[in-house]
Write an enzyme that holds these catalytic residues in place. Structure first.
Site, mmCIF file in Angstrom:
data_model
loop_
_atom_site.group_PDB
_atom_site.id
_atom_site.type_symbol
_atom_site.label_atom_id
_atom_site.label_comp_id
_atom_site.label_asym_id
_atom_site.label_seq_id
_atom_site.Cartn_x
_atom_site.Cartn_y
_atom_site.Cartn_z
ATOM 1 N N CYS A 121 25.707 -1.299 50.929
ATOM 2 C CA CYS A 121 26.047 -2.599 51.531
ATOM 3 C C CYS A 121 24.822 -3.131 52.274
ATOM 4 C CB CYS A 121 27.229 -2.463 52.477
ATOM 5 S SG CYS A 121 28.727 -1.869 51.666
ATOM 6 N N HIS A 140 34.598 -8.195 52.443
ATOM 7 C CA HIS A 140 33.361 -8.871 52.854
ATOM 8 C C HIS A 140 32.962 -10.092 52.030
ATOM 9 C CE1 HIS A 140 33.133 -5.525 55.510
ATOM 10 N NE2 HIS A 140 32.674 -4.665 54.626
ATOM 11 N N CYS A 188 36.571 7.704 65.424
ATOM 12 C CA CYS A 188 36.027 7.253 64.147
ATOM 13 C C CYS A 188 35.157 8.367 63.583
ATOM 14 C CB CYS A 188 35.206 5.978 64.341
ATOM 15 S SG CYS A 188 34.513 5.323 62.799
ATOM 16 N N CYS A 206 24.887 7.359 52.951
ATOM 17 C CA CYS A 206 25.823 6.631 52.090
ATOM 18 C C CYS A 206 25.051 6.020 50.932
ATOM 19 C CB CYS A 206 26.504 5.526 52.904
ATOM 20 S SG CYS A 206 27.762 4.600 51.994
ATOM 21 N N CYS A 239 24.532 -3.075 56.302
ATOM 22 C CA CYS A 239 24.988 -1.860 56.974
ATOM 23 C C CYS A 239 23.836 -0.888 57.190
ATOM 24 C CB CYS A 239 26.085 -1.193 56.144
ATOM 25 S SG CYS A 239 26.738 0.307 56.877
ATOM 26 N N CYS A 247 27.574 1.179 62.810
ATOM 27 C CA CYS A 247 27.632 2.493 62.179
ATOM 28 C C CYS A 247 26.306 2.827 61.513
ATOM 29 C CB CYS A 247 28.761 2.492 61.148
ATOM 30 S SG CYS A 247 29.155 4.110 60.546
ATOM 31 N N SER A 279 37.043 -2.558 52.670
ATOM 32 C CA SER A 279 35.892 -3.379 53.053
ATOM 33 C C SER A 279 35.680 -4.407 51.953
ATOM 34 C CB SER A 279 34.647 -2.490 53.196
ATOM 35 O OG SER A 279 34.817 -1.586 54.265
ATOM 36 N N GLU A 306 27.249 10.785 62.864
ATOM 37 C CA GLU A 306 27.773 10.093 64.037
ATOM 38 C C GLU A 306 29.296 10.199 64.106
ATOM 39 O OE1 GLU A 306 26.456 6.060 63.889
ATOM 40 O OE2 GLU A 306 24.348 6.601 63.747
#
Length: 346
Positions: free
Chosen positions: A115, A218, A104, A111, A118, A335, A216, A91
């Site tokens: 997380c 969080h 972006c 990944c 996500c 994302c 990140s 993306e």
């Protein structure tokens, strides 16, 4: 698979020209065609001889991305799902701001950071992207903006993947983006985001760039962060903060902290107070992100009142804080959502 020409620096293209019996300046002309004139095929490089264009075509690929899906939001956000040469998909997002257009980019197919809020981590990590595959996302975005007479004014490396786990390709990409004979994006208009890969935060501190660093975070402590971000078990909260203090001492640059607010999980006043205690002595900015709902996850969005209360507590403690303006909410903005849907259909 022929090498992708966007993987090569100006100096490497100059050397390639010399190795092929041409003067070095031909490499500069090729670089100009790629980044200034932004052609999509070698045949369009009209100031090169036909023989040289044929050599380029024989030895390199110039097509890195094939458009699978394009979604346009009412707010001007454009989200692409691009196919790669090996049938994987990634993306890329163009976001329109009052100060210009931001792109972006993605650095990995999937990944492995894990997380729990996500969509990018669904399905795990498939492979790293090459620098050229990251470059191609920006070039394609600029080609689209060329039709409007606009340009890419900033880049955020916040798409799918962990840039600091694909460190060398990310740094090569950055050097290509800031090259004065290429797209010439200002260093301070580029932000790279990491989940906290500690060794490469130290490495990045030594790079002598003006590129912005975002983390990140969080969560305000080790225990909660480990629940939300399994990477925290490898690089604990305190080690991440220590590496950031080193980065700041070395560079003098402000750090951005990204904090996804998750209803009832990390968005309570005590979380805000604890986070302020950690960050108030640092030159930093906190970007609060109301978490996007991901169907595969059980988390819910923080209420509007709780978002503002969290912001107020941080601000009262002297922490610079803003709430991220949501963009592309009507087009699978989170994302990884578009890719996840494509994987289901595929």
């Amino acid at each position: 698979m022929k090498p992708l020409i966007y993987d090569f620096s100006l100096e490497e293209l100059q050397q390639w020209a010399k190795d092929n019996g041409e003067p070095a300046f031909r490499g500069g002309q090729i670089f100009d065609w790629l980044y200034v004139k932004r052609v999509s095929d070698f045949e369009s490089m009209s100031n090169l001889s036909k023989a040289l264009r044929m050599k380029l075509n024989d030895q390199f690929s110039i097509i890195a991305l094939t458009e699978i899906t394009k979604l346009e939001s009412k707010d001007g956000t454009v989200k692409f799902l691009f196919g790669l040469h090996d049938d994987h998909a990634i993306e890329t997002v163009i976001m329109k701001h009052n100060y210009g257009n931001s792109v972006c980019v993605t650095t990995q197919v999937g990944c492995r950071i894990g997380c729990t809020f996500c969509a990018s981590t669904l399905g795990g990590l498939k492979r790293d992207l090459t620098a050229g595959e990251i470059v191609a996302q920006v070039v394609r975005s600029q080609q689209i903006l060329d039709a409007r007479g606009e340009r890419v004014s900033s880049i955020v490396i916040m798409g799918t993947g962990e840039p600091f786990e694909n460190y060398d390709a990310t740094m090569r990409f950055l050097r290509l983006m800031i090259h004065e004979k290429g797209l010439n994006i200002g260093q301070r208009h580029i932000t790279v985001s990491t989940s906290g890969i500690v060794p490469n935060i130290y490495k990045f501190a030594e790079e002598d760039t003006q590129i912005n660093l975002a983390i990140s975070i969080h969560a305000p402590n080790d225990a909660l962060r480990s629940k939300l971000m399994p990477v925290n078990r490898r690089y604990p909260f305190d080690d991440v903060i220590e590496s950031l203090r080193y980065y700041q001492a070395k560079t003098g640059r402000r750090i951005s902290f990204e904090y996804a607010l998750i209803g009832g999980v990390n968005d309570q006043p005590e979380h805000a107070k604890e986070l302020a205690g950690v960050l108030k002595t640092m030159l930093c900015h906190v970007n609060l992100i109301p978490v996007n709902h991901v169907p595969e996850r059980k988390y819910v969005r923080t209420s509007r009142n709780d978002i503002f209360e969290f912001q107020r507590i941080l601000a009262d403690q002297g922490v610079n804080v803003t709430i991220r303006r949501e963009q592309g909410h009507d087009i699978a903005a989170a994302c990884g959502q578009l890719r996840a849907k494509h994987m289901e259909l595929g």
